[in-house]
Design a protein around this motif. Structure first.
Motif, PDB file in Angstrom:
ATOM      1  N   THR A  24      -1.305   4.299 -14.343  1.00 16.81           N
ATOM      2  CA  THR A  24      -0.784   5.363 -13.489  1.00 16.81           C
ATOM      3  C   THR A  24      -1.745   5.590 -12.337  1.00 16.81           C
ATOM      4  N   ILE A  25      -1.243   5.451 -11.145  1.00 16.35           N
ATOM      5  CA  ILE A  25      -2.117   5.626  -9.983  1.00 16.35           C
ATOM      6  C   ILE A  25      -1.805   6.967  -9.350  1.00 16.35           C
ATOM      7  N   LYS A  26      -2.817   7.779  -9.240  1.00 20.53           N
ATOM      8  CA  LYS A  26      -2.592   9.104  -8.669  1.00 20.53           C
ATOM      9  C   LYS A  26      -3.308   9.197  -7.335  1.00 20.53           C
ATOM     10  N   SER A  27      -2.633   9.823  -6.401  1.00 21.65           N
ATOM     11  CA  SER A  27      -3.251   9.927  -5.084  1.00 21.65           C
ATOM     12  C   SER A  27      -3.595  11.365  -4.750  1.00 21.65           C
ATOM     13  N   ASN A  28      -3.388  12.252  -5.680  1.00 22.31           N
ATOM     14  CA  ASN A  28      -3.607  13.664  -5.357  1.00 22.31           C
ATOM     15  C   ASN A  28      -4.848  14.235  -6.036  1.00 22.31           C
ATOM     16  N   MET A  42      -8.314   0.542   1.458  1.00 25.75           N
ATOM     17  CA  MET A  42      -7.181  -0.252   1.001  1.00 25.75           C
ATOM     18  C   MET A  42      -6.590  -1.061   2.137  1.00 25.75           C
ATOM     19  N   HIS A  46       3.405   8.430  -2.556  1.00 28.52           N
ATOM     20  CA  HIS A  46       3.793   9.156  -3.765  1.00 28.52           C
ATOM     21  C   HIS A  46       2.559   9.685  -4.477  1.00 28.52           C
ATOM     22  N   LYS A  47       2.756  10.779  -5.153  1.00 28.84           N
ATOM     23  CA  LYS A  47       1.624  11.429  -5.799  1.00 28.84           C
ATOM     24  C   LYS A  47       1.097  10.630  -6.984  1.00 28.84           C
ATOM     25  N   ALA A  48       2.006  10.236  -7.837  1.00 29.89           N
ATOM     26  CA  ALA A  48       1.578   9.498  -9.019  1.00 29.89           C
ATOM     27  C   ALA A  48       2.538   8.340  -9.228  1.00 29.89           C
ATOM     28  N   VAL A  49       1.984   7.165  -9.278  1.00 33.33           N
ATOM     29  CA  VAL A  49       2.800   5.961  -9.426  1.00 33.33           C
ATOM     30  C   VAL A  49       2.329   5.222 -10.667  1.00 33.33           C
ATOM     31  N   MET A  50       3.274   4.808 -11.491  1.00 38.74           N
ATOM     32  CA  MET A  50       2.898   4.045 -12.667  1.00 38.74           C
ATOM     33  C   MET A  50       3.164   2.575 -12.400  1.00 38.74           C
ATOM     34  N   ILE A  51       2.191   1.776 -12.735  1.00 36.76           N
ATOM     35  CA  ILE A  51       2.413   0.341 -12.679  1.00 36.76           C
ATOM     36  C   ILE A  51       2.630  -0.104 -14.111  1.00 36.76           C
ATOM     37  N   GLU A  91      -8.481   5.570   0.417  1.00 36.07           N
ATOM     38  CA  GLU A  91      -7.397   5.131   1.294  1.00 36.07           C
ATOM     39  C   GLU A  91      -7.923   4.230   2.401  1.00 36.07           C
ATOM     40  N   PHE A 127      -7.425   6.927  -4.466  1.00 30.52           N
ATOM     41  CA  PHE A 127      -6.395   6.480  -5.400  1.00 30.52           C
ATOM     42  C   PHE A 127      -7.077   6.144  -6.705  1.00 30.52           C
ATOM     43  N   LYS A 146       0.815  -1.212   0.000  1.00 37.15           N
ATOM     44  CA  LYS A 146       0.000   0.000   0.000  1.00 37.15           C
ATOM     45  C   LYS A 146       0.852   1.266   0.000  1.00 37.15           C
ATOM     46  N   ARG A 191      -8.255  10.558   1.106  1.00 35.57           N
ATOM     47  CA  ARG A 191      -7.623  10.522  -0.209  1.00 35.57           C
ATOM     48  C   ARG A 191      -8.190   9.384  -1.039  1.00 35.57           C
TER      49      ARG A 191
END
Lengths: 606, 458
Positions: free
Chosen positions: B197-201, B179, A208-213, B176, B160, A202, B158
């Motif tokens: 692309t996973i964005k959390s903001n 999860m 992180h703000k933006a993560v690429m899988i 959040e 995702f 998790k 938040r």
């Protein structure tokens, strides 16, 4: 790079030497039995040894000092390098071969590097089977820039963009990486294998703000490492491969020191590893189709003169093509090779000094040097090593490997995926000793199977393979392709059910076993007239033994109870069964009971 | 009309109960206009002619009165009131108005302030013929770090959100809180969308474009009660499920047996696409992805897209912090949000006595009277307020009919309507509820001064 310190000029000069380490051993058996005679890095791709491509690639990237580490049949590599242009005075870089016979993993090699303190600055680490035309200079600059900014940064992995299904991807090397979008920092690295679902921690996402899988990357095992990397291998003697290292860094990361690994993705250049036969096929095609330009057959050898013609046909000197023979497309033919009339060749590589007879059909095959194929043969999607003889009227089906000096025929048909070697198996390995005496007569017998004049013994690759190797034993793309399709469908099917079924249930195998066991118990109870109490006790103990949940038990019990009367056909049995089973069913929860008893009554009347 | 707007104005404002205990969220003043006026204004700006407004029964009359009489709204509004006490979620409300919906819909919340040209969102929706398109915006830092007036409570909500390679399609959505320690991704999904692309903001701005079938689906599936929390994640998830033997159903249609009747129609039967459209797509060379040879959209009928508004203004006023901050900013934003309305910062009927200073970014409502030597900075003063002499008001929101006596100092606070603040009070980062009386010399910091009894109702 600008000088950082005030060090004198000598130091400065030393730092500027770009070094590369080539691991010329794969430490696995993917290519056996072929690699019993020749190390993998010297196997020919389009008639040029793989190592040659790797060295050319490094040289073009501006590497000045290359260390080749080899263990299995390392002396062959050394002799090869000594006699090659790389040891000429005109060679643009110095190549030295280091033999490490005792090394059993890449980790050992890196520990050795640390021990001898061979590397002085950032170096390029590649495995000896890489074929690539990546322009490293930009990536190197980026690496240096990043290193100046971030002291904890230790490695850049170079990966190629290749969506799933790309032919230069092989299942074995399937990876997913979680990368921070802005910085390309690797946050998670995982092999996919047969997994249906991939777990990502998790905190990869929360921190992180933006993560690429990314599942569309091909790890071509080219990386730029800081000199600290060999030291870390030394400190952690359990690191065997680079993957261990990467995983170790990513996990350690959170605890003690913050070392970072970044990834550099290339998309318009070529990179692939000849890591198994499947990839050998894929890479050979790519080389012939010139995806690896400038590293294409006619550029990579200087002692051979190759002419490149339309439809990607490469012909060396002194090739004899008889009248009526058709060389269709994507074909490489080595020097002094003769092709008989009415012979058809397509998508294939034929080595030096081969003799191909008349009316032969060769498609998608890799035929190495000094191979003789007599008239009316058909070879499809197979590898024929040096000095193989195929007598007349032999049909070689896709996926065969004929190792060194094998002869087959005449008038036989080799089934798909036949692996043949020229000597009996017994000298295979020490742990097979106990079997070898018994097997010997068996092994010598099949010789007749491969034709009257044959010298061939079957090779069971699967015998000594560990489980990881299973993935690759169906070496040719045919088999893997079909696997893939099946897998896809089933995984979707399971997706649907996965939403509904409770997650805590035991694996289906257990359930199946439990069910059959329970059935057996119930039939036995019926036959031997056990009391219902005993039967209940037995079922309960089975439940504990197989760790079956209550819900499942109820479900399976109902299934069994409904199933049982149908197994014993005789009608008069039924009443007897009822008498035994009714108490059993009474033990179950009330809602099920009602359904079940209702059903029993109905049957009774019938 | 392509999209029928539905404004969800029945929210109780559960994240800002101190303010909403007596005044519905939709009517909270924002720059002396009710909050709901801004989304309606946006619809007007975009050329919509009618809209459905969902309001709570008890406030229905009030909202109607305010909008139609005071705010002079031109757009044709169809007010639908829902019962107060049934705790209806947004999906329940939408289900309730199902019969009024004849086309695809635009759902928006009454607390959204945005200057987004809606066609940008619609472009994404139309390009991909999406089932649902969601407006997202990056969390604006000025808002996430605003110290909320009143009692501090730090709660992160938040989300995702995972996008495909183009950055349009939403492939993953999870909050959040939902999860677990690890997040699972199916290999089969990754194979189709290998670059996720996973964005959390990002925050979901509660503005959705939806196909009509989604409403039909909602009508059937009564267990879904909220759009953001349940429906959207459900649709996102269902993008990858395979319909259960859909083909079989079609072939067996002729001799349909009794059994198939009680099989609940699943989401895929709602999402069935026009046959001509499918043929058309097959003939077109347009593709939504690259890297494999499969059909456009991988043959899926359910598609969820998002549009990230990373420019301009996009704020949801659903917490105290955002409410206070947005109010301070509203004088600057007003021209963006309602370009055709002339805004008088200081209403003509307001009286300001000598030696008082009112900052240029302040709004004084109708009939406000300000005493001598008063300083008002970065603040909004509601209608008919009376402000005594030597009062200092900074960074605050004062609602209507408030009386502030002499020598008070009010900083960073929100003062509810009809409150009475006696002499020499000092309030810093406080919330004063509706009709509260603050005795002279009171000093408060970071407190919510509200009626306890009223609070209990919520």
């Amino acid at each position: 790079m600008a000088p950082k310190g005030k060090g004198n000029r000598v130091d400065l000069k030393q730092e500027d030497v770009l070094q590369a380490v080539v691991i010329a051993d794969s430490f696995n058996h993917r290519f056996s039995p072929i690699t019993e005679r020749k190390p993998r890095t010297l196997l020919p791709v389009a008639n040029v040894p793989i190592l040659e491509y790797t060295l050319e690639f490094l040289c073009a990237a501006g590497v000045q000092e290359i260390f080749i580490f080899c263990c299995h049949l390392g002396d062959q590599v050394r002799t090869y390098i000594q006699n090659s242009k790389w040891c000429n005075s005109t060679s643009p870089c110095s190549v030295s071969v280091v033999l490490l016979m005792e090394a059993i993993s890449m980790g050992d090699v890196l520990r050795e590097i640390d021990g001898r303190s061979l590397v002085k600055s950032d170096f390029i680490l590649v495995s000896g089977d890489v074929i690539a035309n990546i322009k490293l200079d930009q990536i190197l600059q980026e690496h240096k820039r990043r290193k100046e900014k971030d002291k904890s940064f230790i490695m850049t992995m170079i990966m190629k963009e290749a969506p799933p299904g790309h032919r230069s991807r092989c299942k074995e090397e399937d990876i997913t990486v979680a990368v921070e979008k802005e910085t390309n920092r690797v946050l998670h690295y995982q092999k996919v294998g047969h997994e249906r679902k991939l777990d990502f921690p998790k905190d990869v996402f929360t921190d992180h703000k933006a993560v690429m899988i990314r599942y569309d990357l091909l790890d071509c095992q080219v990386s730029i490492c800081s000199p600290i990397v060999p030291q870390m291998f030394k400190d952690n003697f359990d690191y065997l491969t680079r993957d261990d290292f990467v995983r170790g860094i990513l996990i350690n990361d959170k605890e003690v020191m913050v070392n970072t690994i970044h990834v550099s993705v290339i998309d318009d250049e070529y990179a692939a590893r000849v890591s198994n036969l499947n990839m050998y096929d894929a890479v050979s095609r790519d080389v012939i189709c010139r995806w690896t330009y400038p590293f294409v057959p006619e550029n990579c050898t200087d002692y051979d003169c190759i002419s490149y013609g339309r439809h990607n046909v490469y012909l060396s000197k002194d090739v004899t093509l008889a009248r009526g023979c058709i060389v269709e497309e994507n074909v490489v033919i080595g020097s002094r090779t003769c092709l008989g009339s009415n012979t058809f060749i397509s998508q294939s590589v034929i080595g030096k000094g081969c003799k191909i007879g008349e009316n032969v059909k060769i498609t998608g095959a890799y035929i190495w040097d000094n191979v003789t194929i007599e008239d009316n043969c058909e070879v499809e999607m197979s590898v024929l090593c040096n000095n193989v003889t195929v007598y007349a009227n032999v049909n070689i089906q896709p996926g065969c490997v004929l190792s060194w000096d094998v002869s087959v025929g005449p008038d036989v048909k080799l089934p798909q995926r036949t692996f043949l070697i020229s000597h009996p198996l017994e000298d295979e390995g020490d742990f097979r000793d106990s079997f070898s005496e018994e097997e010997e007569p068996k092994v010598s017998k099949p010789t007749a199977e491969y034709g009257a004049k044959s010298k061939a013994f079957p090779y069971q690759g699967g015998a000594n393979s560990d489980d990881e190797e299973d993935l690759v034993q169906d070496m040719w793309s045919l088999a893997i392709q079909s696997d893939e399709d099946d897998d896809d469908i089933s995984s979707i099917a399971s997706d649907v059910s996965a939403d509904i079924s409770p997650s805590g249930s035991p694996p289906p195998d257990d359930v199946k076993l439990f069910y059959s066991e329970m059935m057996a118990t119930m039939t036995r109870a019926m036959e031997e007239n056990h009391s219902a109490d005993n039967l209940i006790l037995e079922i309960n103990s089975l439940k504990l033994a197989y760790d079956i949940g209550f819900r499942e038990l109820n479900m399976l019990l109902i299934k069994a109870l409904l199933d049982l009367p149908f197994r014993n056909e005789a009608a008069e049995e039924h009443t007897k069964i009822m008498s035994v089973l009714q108490p059993v069913s009474l033990q179950m929860s009330s809602s099920y009971q009602i359904i079940l008893l209702g059903m029993y009554e109905k049957w009774h009347f019938v | 009309m392509e999209f029928h707007p539905v404004i969800m104005a029945a929210g109780k404002g559960s994240r800002m109960t101190d303010l909403t205990s007596q005044c519905p969220k939709a009517l909270l003043p924002m720059g002396n206009m009710p909050l709901i006026w801004y989304p309606i204004k946006m619809l007007e700006r975009e050329g919509f002619e009618e809209a459905i407004v969902i309001v709570l029964d008890s406030f229905s009359a009030e909202v109607q009165k305010v909008l139609l009489e005071i705010c002079n709204v031109k757009i044709r509004l169809d007010f639908v009131s829902i019962p107060d006490n049934d705790y209806w979620g947004t999906a329940d409300s939408l289900r309730y108005v199902k019969d009024k919906i004849k086309s695809d819909i635009l759902v928006l919340s009454c607390d959204l302030l945005t200057d987004l040209p809606l066609h940008r969102l619609a472009d994404v929706h139309r390009t991909y013929n999406a089932s649902v398109t969601v407006l997202l915006s990056p969390l604006q830092e000025q808002f996430s770090e605003v110290p909320a007036p009143g009692v501090k409570s730090k709660r992160t909500e938040r989300d995702f959100i995972g996008f495909d390679k183009n950055g349009d399609r939403i492939l993953f959505m999870s909050s959040e809180a939902d999860m677990e320690n690890s997040v699972k991704f199916r290999t089969s999904v990754l194979r189709k969308h290998p670059c996720l692309t996973i964005k959390s903001n990002l925050t979901d701005c509660h503005l959705y474009l939806m196909k009509k079938w989604v409403v039909n689906f909602l009508a059937e599936y009564k267990s879904i009660s909220s759009l953001k929390g349940e429906l959207i994640p459900y649709i996102v998830k269902k993008q990858f499920a395979k319909p259960k033997c859909q083909e079989k159903d079609i072939t067996h249609n002729a001799n349909m047996s009794v059994i198939s009747e009680d099989v609940k129609t699943d989401i895929f039967s709602f999402a069935a696409e026009d046959k001509l459209l499918v043929i058309l797509r097959g003939m077109s060379s347009w593709m939504d992805h690259s890297g494999d040879m499969s059909d456009c959209y991988h043959g899926g009928n359910i598609r969820c897209y998002g549009f990230v508004q990373d420019f301009g203004l996009c704020v949801r006023v659903n917490t105290l912090g955002t409410y206070a901050e947005a109010n301070k900013q509203i004088p600057r934003w007003f021209s963006l949000l309602a370009p055709d309305v002339e805004m008088n910062m200081i209403h003509t009927s307001a009286t300001v006595k000598e030696k008082s200073q009112v900052g240029s970014d302040c709004i004084l409502g109708e009939g406000v009277s300000v005493g001598e030597k008063v300083s008002v900075k970065h603040s909004i003063i509601g209608k008919h307020c009376t402000i005594g002499d030597k009062v200092k008001i900074t960074n605050s929101v004062v609602m209507d009919h408030v009386t502030i006596s002499d020598m008070c100092n009010i900083m960073g606070s929100v003062i509810g309507a009809s409150a009475h603040i006696s002499e020499k009070c000092e309030l810093k980062d406080c919330i004063v509820g509706q009709s509260q009386n603050i005795i002279a010399m009171g000093k408060f910091t970071n407190e919510a001064i509200v009626d306890i009894d009223k609070m209990m109702e919520i």
